[in-house]
Design a protein around this motif. Sequence first.
Motif: not given
Length: 148
Positions: A69-75, A80-84, A132-142
Amino acid sequence: FDIENLFFTDGEQYEASRLKTNLDVPQISLWNDRKYDIVLDEYHKVLQQSWLMPDNYAQLNIEEWLLEQCKTPEELKRVNLELELYRKYDLLNLLQYLKYLRNIADLNEIVWGVGRGSSCASYCLFLLRVHRVDSLKYGLDIKEFLRD
């Protein structure tokens, strides 16, 4: 079976109910007698393994699906971080189940909330459309959701 058999006020009543309904679920004690103690993590693990979902979801490689589902290197980096963390806490089957639950909601036109609480810090849950909150867009820390 009668749903009333699942409600109880003490350990003995619970045991009678469990036997009557043929539910083979480990018990935890909420009462003073501590007769049915089990480690809470063990209890959750057993229940987690007994979730009912179709085989195609239970056998889905959710990690692969999320990465696709990821479209960018950032995603990709974030997923990958979250899956860990999901692996560390043995929660990959939770992600499978949430995919199933979300798809069932769509099929049955069930309105799904926009998201709330710390779960909005998970980009994986965003990809699964749990919120529906894009945590990357809003800089939310996992780590607001899954602490390392």
